[in-house]
Scaffold this motif. Sequence first.
Motif, PDB file in Angstrom:
ATOM      1  N   ALA A 146       1.421   9.430  12.844  1.00 44.63           N
ATOM      2  CA  ALA A 146       1.192  10.804  12.643  1.00 44.63           C
ATOM      3  C   ALA A 146       0.940  11.096  11.273  1.00 44.63           C
ATOM      4  CB  ALA A 146       2.394  11.523  13.322  1.00 44.63           C
ATOM      5  N   ARG A 147       1.178  10.266  10.537  1.00 44.62           N
ATOM      6  CA  ARG A 147       0.965  10.851   9.143  1.00 44.62           C
ATOM      7  C   ARG A 147      -0.443  10.214   8.379  1.00 44.62           C
ATOM      8  NH1 ARG A 147       5.401   9.281   4.843  1.00 44.62           N
ATOM      9  NH2 ARG A 147       4.168  11.025   3.585  1.00 44.62           N
ATOM     10  N   ALA A 148      -1.150   9.704   9.132  1.00 43.67           N
ATOM     11  CA  ALA A 148      -2.560   9.058   8.952  1.00 43.67           C
ATOM     12  C   ALA A 148      -3.248   9.935   8.181  1.00 43.67           C
ATOM     13  CB  ALA A 148      -3.174   8.655   9.938  1.00 43.67           C
ATOM     14  N   ARG A 149      -3.429  11.212   8.905  1.00 46.69           N
ATOM     15  CA  ARG A 149      -4.411  12.114   8.462  1.00 46.69           C
ATOM     16  C   ARG A 149      -3.683  12.749   6.940  1.00 46.69           C
ATOM     17  NH1 ARG A 149      -6.704  17.309  11.598  1.00 46.69           N
ATOM     18  NH2 ARG A 149      -7.764  15.657  12.886  1.00 46.69           N
ATOM     19  N   GLU A 150      -2.713  12.900   7.054  1.00 50.09           N
ATOM     20  CA  GLU A 150      -1.784  13.130   5.654  1.00 50.09           C
ATOM     21  C   GLU A 150      -2.332  12.552   4.480  1.00 50.09           C
ATOM     22  OE1 GLU A 150       2.626  13.198   3.529  1.00 50.09           O
ATOM     23  OE2 GLU A 150       2.613  13.518   5.788  1.00 50.09           O
ATOM     24  N   TRP A 151      -2.171  11.056   4.672  1.00 53.41           N
ATOM     25  CA  TRP A 151      -2.601  10.208   3.546  1.00 53.41           C
ATOM     26  C   TRP A 151      -4.173  10.359   3.386  1.00 53.41           C
ATOM     27  CZ3 TRP A 151       0.762   9.077   0.213  1.00 53.41           C
ATOM     28  CH2 TRP A 151       2.123   8.430   0.450  1.00 53.41           C
ATOM     29  N   LEU A 152      -4.826  10.468   4.362  1.00 50.39           N
ATOM     30  CA  LEU A 152      -6.317  10.674   3.976  1.00 50.39           C
ATOM     31  C   LEU A 152      -6.627  11.910   3.327  1.00 50.39           C
ATOM     32  CD1 LEU A 152      -9.129   9.609   4.683  1.00 50.39           C
ATOM     33  CD2 LEU A 152      -9.120  10.886   6.723  1.00 50.39           C
ATOM     34  N   ALA A 153      -5.846  13.120   3.586  1.00 49.71           N
ATOM     35  CA  ALA A 153      -6.088  14.183   2.827  1.00 49.71           C
ATOM     36  C   ALA A 153      -5.611  13.950   1.434  1.00 49.71           C
ATOM     37  CB  ALA A 153      -5.257  15.344   3.648  1.00 49.71           C
ATOM     38  N   ARG A 154      -4.582  13.345   1.029  1.00 49.32           N
ATOM     39  CA  ARG A 154      -4.110  13.020  -0.326  1.00 49.32           C
ATOM     40  C   ARG A 154      -5.245  12.395  -1.098  1.00 49.32           C
ATOM     41  NH1 ARG A 154       2.173  11.657  -0.373  1.00 49.32           N
ATOM     42  NH2 ARG A 154       1.677  11.346  -2.514  1.00 49.32           N
ATOM     43  N   ALA A 155      -5.809  11.173  -0.378  1.00 40.66           N
ATOM     44  CA  ALA A 155      -6.875  10.737  -1.114  1.00 40.66           C
ATOM     45  C   ALA A 155      -8.097  11.506  -1.212  1.00 40.66           C
ATOM     46  CB  ALA A 155      -7.320   9.359  -0.149  1.00 40.66           C
ATOM     47  N   ALA A 156      -8.350  12.361  -0.146  1.00 40.77           N
ATOM     48  CA  ALA A 156      -9.497  13.200  -0.392  1.00 40.77           C
ATOM     49  C   ALA A 156      -9.376  14.134  -1.621  1.00 40.77           C
ATOM     50  CB  ALA A 156      -9.979  13.662   0.933  1.00 40.77           C
ATOM     51  N   ARG A 157      -8.094  14.567  -1.637  1.00 39.88           N
ATOM     52  CA  ARG A 157      -7.860  15.629  -2.823  1.00 39.88           C
ATOM     53  C   ARG A 157      -8.017  15.083  -3.979  1.00 39.88           C
ATOM     54  NH1 ARG A 157      -4.199  18.116   1.312  1.00 39.88           N
ATOM     55  NH2 ARG A 157      -2.516  16.484   0.284  1.00 39.88           N
ATOM     56  N   TYR A 193       0.849  -1.259  -0.028  1.00 37.57           N
ATOM     57  CA  TYR A 193       0.017   0.008   0.103  1.00 37.57           C
ATOM     58  C   TYR A 193       0.866   1.184  -0.066  1.00 37.57           C
ATOM     59  CZ  TYR A 193      -4.281  -2.758   1.027  1.00 37.57           C
ATOM     60  OH  TYR A 193      -5.588  -3.521   1.184  1.00 37.57           O
ATOM     61  N   GLU A 194       1.998   1.067   1.028  1.00 38.62           N
ATOM     62  CA  GLU A 194       2.746   2.258   0.846  1.00 38.62           C
ATOM     63  C   GLU A 194       3.582   2.731  -0.466  1.00 38.62           C
ATOM     64  OE1 GLU A 194       4.501   2.116   5.478  1.00 38.62           O
ATOM     65  OE2 GLU A 194       5.328   1.126   3.862  1.00 38.62           O
ATOM     66  N   LYS A 195       3.871   1.623  -1.194  1.00 37.68           N
ATOM     67  CA  LYS A 195       4.458   1.846  -2.459  1.00 37.68           C
ATOM     68  C   LYS A 195       3.405   2.461  -3.399  1.00 37.68           C
ATOM     69  CE  LYS A 195       7.870  -1.720  -2.040  1.00 37.68           C
ATOM     70  NZ  LYS A 195       8.408  -3.055  -2.154  1.00 37.68           N
ATOM     71  N   ALA A 196       2.267   1.831  -3.548  1.00 41.21           N
ATOM     72  CA  ALA A 196       1.263   2.382  -4.417  1.00 41.21           C
ATOM     73  C   ALA A 196       0.786   3.736  -3.945  1.00 41.21           C
ATOM     74  CB  ALA A 196      -0.043   1.400  -4.551  1.00 41.21           C
ATOM     75  N   ALA A 199      -5.071   3.226  -2.346  1.00 44.17           N
ATOM     76  CA  ALA A 199      -3.830   2.793  -1.362  1.00 44.17           C
ATOM     77  C   ALA A 199      -3.720   3.769  -0.188  1.00 44.17           C
ATOM     78  CB  ALA A 199      -2.523   2.592  -2.081  1.00 44.17           C
ATOM     79  N   GLN A 200      -3.869   5.109  -0.747  1.00 42.63           N
ATOM     80  CA  GLN A 200      -3.643   6.204   0.060  1.00 42.63           C
ATOM     81  C   GLN A 200      -4.748   6.012   1.424  1.00 42.63           C
ATOM     82  OE1 GLN A 200      -3.773   9.562  -2.346  1.00 42.63           O
ATOM     83  NE2 GLN A 200      -1.818   9.370  -3.068  1.00 42.63           N
ATOM     84  N   TYR A 201      -6.015   5.955   0.875  1.00 47.35           N
ATOM     85  CA  TYR A 201      -6.861   5.601   1.925  1.00 47.35           C
ATOM     86  C   TYR A 201      -6.718   4.474   2.714  1.00 47.35           C
ATOM     87  CZ  TYR A 201     -11.676   5.102   3.913  1.00 47.35           C
ATOM     88  OH  TYR A 201     -12.602   4.738   4.934  1.00 47.35           O
ATOM     89  N   ALA A 202      -6.261   3.450   2.032  1.00 45.93           N
ATOM     90  CA  ALA A 202      -5.992   2.201   3.065  1.00 45.93           C
ATOM     91  C   ALA A 202      -4.898   2.455   3.898  1.00 45.93           C
ATOM     92  CB  ALA A 202      -5.775   1.156   2.047  1.00 45.93           C
ATOM     93  N   LEU A 203      -3.846   3.112   3.550  1.00 47.54           N
ATOM     94  CA  LEU A 203      -2.791   3.534   4.629  1.00 47.54           C
ATOM     95  C   LEU A 203      -3.299   4.400   5.740  1.00 47.54           C
ATOM     96  CD1 LEU A 203       0.033   2.436   4.252  1.00 47.54           C
ATOM     97  CD2 LEU A 203       0.559   4.583   3.093  1.00 47.54           C
ATOM     98  N   SER A 204      -4.166   5.255   5.524  1.00 45.98           N
ATOM     99  CA  SER A 204      -4.602   6.252   6.426  1.00 45.98           C
ATOM    100  C   SER A 204      -5.389   5.465   7.734  1.00 45.98           C
ATOM    101  CB  SER A 204      -5.478   7.157   6.050  1.00 45.98           C
ATOM    102  OG  SER A 204      -6.765   6.758   5.499  1.00 45.98           O
TER     103      SER A 204
END
Length: 380
Positions: A264-275, A233-236, A244-249
């Motif tokens: 601490a980066r969970a919300r960052e990955w969620l935001a990237r998937a949201a954007r 997931y991280e690589k994808a 994958a960004q959502y799954a990672l969050s």
Amino acid sequence: MLSRFSLKSSRVAILAVAVVLAALPTRAEQPPSPAPADDGIVSKRGRITPYNGAALPEGAEKPAKGDMGAKPKTGQEKPSGGVNVIDRMGAELPALPAEKPFAGKVDEAYGAFQRGYYLTAMDLALPRAQLGDPAAQTLVASILEQGLGVVRNRKDAAFWYGQAANNGDPAAMFKYALILMEGRYVKRDRKSADELMKKAADLGNAAAQFNYGQTLVADMPGQKGLKAAMPYYEKAAEQGIADAQYALSQIYLNVEGIDDGKRARAREWLARAARAGYDTAQLDMAIWLIEGIGGDRNLDEGFAWMKRAAEGGNVVAQNRLAHLLVNAIGTRPDPVEAAKWYVLSRRAGLKDDTLEDFYLGLNDSQQKSALAAANKFRSS
């Protein structure tokens, strides 16, 4: 007031992360070319004016109007303070570095394909494909699969994907693994499909990385499978796969034993998937911001994300947006707008007794306005 249960109940779904991830799409296509980030924030800049109101250096004379470049009188020279803004304005920029010559092999078939000349691309690629060129074989398969300029023939496309996969093309490996899983044009072979998907993932194919992670989660339910899938997931995610960004969050926030730096980066990955437009991530982003999950609370931003998800058609977000509008959370109260979003979510089959009571308490004029707004939204 908005029931805390109505928002916090979503955390139950979030904590059931294995179920959430298992429900993710089992296929992810390669991400399109990255678009400029659209955060909706533009920093303000002040006008550049001489001195910007700052006091002049002691002993210095203010240049006369229209003589900004005037030099100090002889005998009054001072050490240079560098080139100022006024001196730089209109100055010639340094020359750009010389463009490096392309030393690779030009692929005329792919060039024609990218320009939309599909028949030319096929004519150029087919002879090479017949000679065993994996890139050309993948291109021929793609043209046949989509019916671009030719009659669609998915059976022949499957053949060429198989040839390219055997010859080492990661994109073809991913495609042929899906074909083997489905067993549509070839004999179904789950074991070979998994092996081929893993090989494509290890060679860097982003879609294969996400899908192989999904396979691991399905084969090993629970936290063990999530941890095994996490590296894929991280690589994808790094390559732009929103799923994958959502799954990672979800993994970073909820799985035990995750490094604090990653958590601490969970919300960052969620935001990237949201954007990226993933509406489920937009819904969760709204809830996280409103509830203060994975970071500080921000009601205004939470409302904005909820509205974005609702406008994108997410039914749960439409229901939650109605609650926010009723209770003025992150926004001003707006009963007609709240009723509009409730009507839309109710039509989609989502029942809510609290909002039903609210709707029935509106007067006839408000209900008619809400219905008209809902109908207009659906037809737009």
